[in-house]
Design an enzyme around this catalytic site. Sequence first.
Site, PDB file in Angstrom:
ATOM      1  N   ASN A 114       0.822  -1.214   0.000  1.00  0.00           N
ATOM      2  CA  ASN A 114       0.000   0.000   0.000  1.00  0.00           C
ATOM      3  C   ASN A 114       0.855   1.263   0.000  1.00  0.00           C
ATOM      4  O   ASN A 114       0.579   2.231  -0.723  1.00  0.00           O
ATOM      5  CB  ASN A 114      -0.925   0.017   1.228  1.00  0.00           C
ATOM      6  CG  ASN A 114      -2.236  -0.703   0.972  1.00  0.00           C
ATOM      7  OD1 ASN A 114      -2.707  -0.764  -0.159  1.00  0.00           O
ATOM      8  ND2 ASN A 114      -2.832  -1.248   2.014  1.00  0.00           N
ATOM      9  N   ASP A 164      -5.764  -2.695  -3.127  1.00  0.00           N
ATOM     10  CA  ASP A 164      -7.098  -3.288  -3.321  1.00  0.00           C
ATOM     11  C   ASP A 164      -7.083  -4.286  -4.478  1.00  0.00           C
ATOM     12  O   ASP A 164      -7.715  -5.350  -4.407  1.00  0.00           O
ATOM     13  CB  ASP A 164      -8.119  -2.186  -3.617  1.00  0.00           C
ATOM     14  CG  ASP A 164      -8.422  -1.329  -2.403  1.00  0.00           C
ATOM     15  OD1 ASP A 164      -8.025  -1.724  -1.279  1.00  0.00           O
ATOM     16  OD2 ASP A 164      -9.053  -0.271  -2.569  1.00  0.00           O
ATOM     17  N   ASP A 222      -6.343  -7.783   5.813  1.00  0.00           N
ATOM     18  CA  ASP A 222      -5.488  -8.648   4.986  1.00  0.00           C
ATOM     19  C   ASP A 222      -5.456 -10.065   5.552  1.00  0.00           C
ATOM     20  O   ASP A 222      -4.454 -10.766   5.439  1.00  0.00           O
ATOM     21  CB  ASP A 222      -4.076  -8.065   4.891  1.00  0.00           C
ATOM     22  CG  ASP A 222      -3.417  -7.897   6.255  1.00  0.00           C
ATOM     23  OD1 ASP A 222      -4.111  -8.113   7.277  1.00  0.00           O
ATOM     24  OD2 ASP A 222      -2.210  -7.573   6.301  1.00  0.00           O
TER      25      ASP A 222
END
Length: 338
Positions: free
Chosen positions: A220, A229, A255
């Site tokens: 990320n 995503d 996650d």
Amino acid sequence: MSDNLIERISSALESEYTLEGLVRQLLEMLELVTNMESTYLTRIEPEGDFQHILFSRNTKSMQIPEGLSVPWGDTLCKRALDEGRRYTCDVASIWGDSEAAKALGIMTYVSTPVTLVDGSLYGTLCAASSENRELSERSEQVLQLFAQLIAQQIQNEQLLKKLQEANAALTAVSLTDELTELPNRRAVFETLPALFDRAADKANYVLVAFADLDDFKQINDVYGHETGDDFLYAIGQRLKAGAAEGEILGRVGGDEFIVAGEGPSGFDDAQLAAEAFKTRLRNLLTGQYKLHSCTLDYAGPSIGAIAINPALVNPDQALHEADQAMYLDKKQRRTKTS
């Protein structure tokens, strides 16, 4: 209209909750009112190619069988609708070109359209006889009333079906993780008890794996949340593709993913199956991911895979043990890379 008939109609409306149940009672009443040999409800295909006999009542020699299908253009119903003639006691003279009427031996015929609230033609409500039968004004009124009652029941069932479909869609949404399209935490917790019960009945173990995506925060941070995503979605697709029949899988956290399935019965075999389960999932989720914005070479998640006896351990306890096993695996993986 006699009080007895009104009572019977009221009773039918109160007691029957399906189209078939209501129609069968109305056909019986229609036979008594019209003095016809056969009474029946038809369904006209939306394309207008065929007319089908949905339900029928036959009490004498003439038989109009349920399930009979005839070309719509050859039916008395179409002729009656086109000409605005609902009744005749001399079918042969008026509509002698109808092969269906000849085959069924219809001399007297009466029908009325069953029209839904949107104006569409659903079918027809009919009565017929192989003999000459006069139709009273009262009988025609009853026929039209019954057609309206049937149309209302059809509309009620169609509305109920739409409500059920909408409810099913809402339920599916509430049990699905929007990002990965996998079952969500609620769905997993609702389906695990059934898996445990089935395994317990067969004295089998249950295999439970808890997977945590290592380095997901880094993905990320480096590539952005949109890529993160995209990666989560790709993980979900691999889990779907690699899941064995009957396995439960879902996303239970940001996650974190769970996979569970039925294992063998013996303790030793179950422990070996848990290791194989872990290896299969590791291999499935490790490797190259071609995402929309980049390609990732992913070293794989930390996985805790256990085999538990469902007669001794409930789903909540099993998930806790799998979670602890996952943290142990994560610690070992960090030790190897340090």
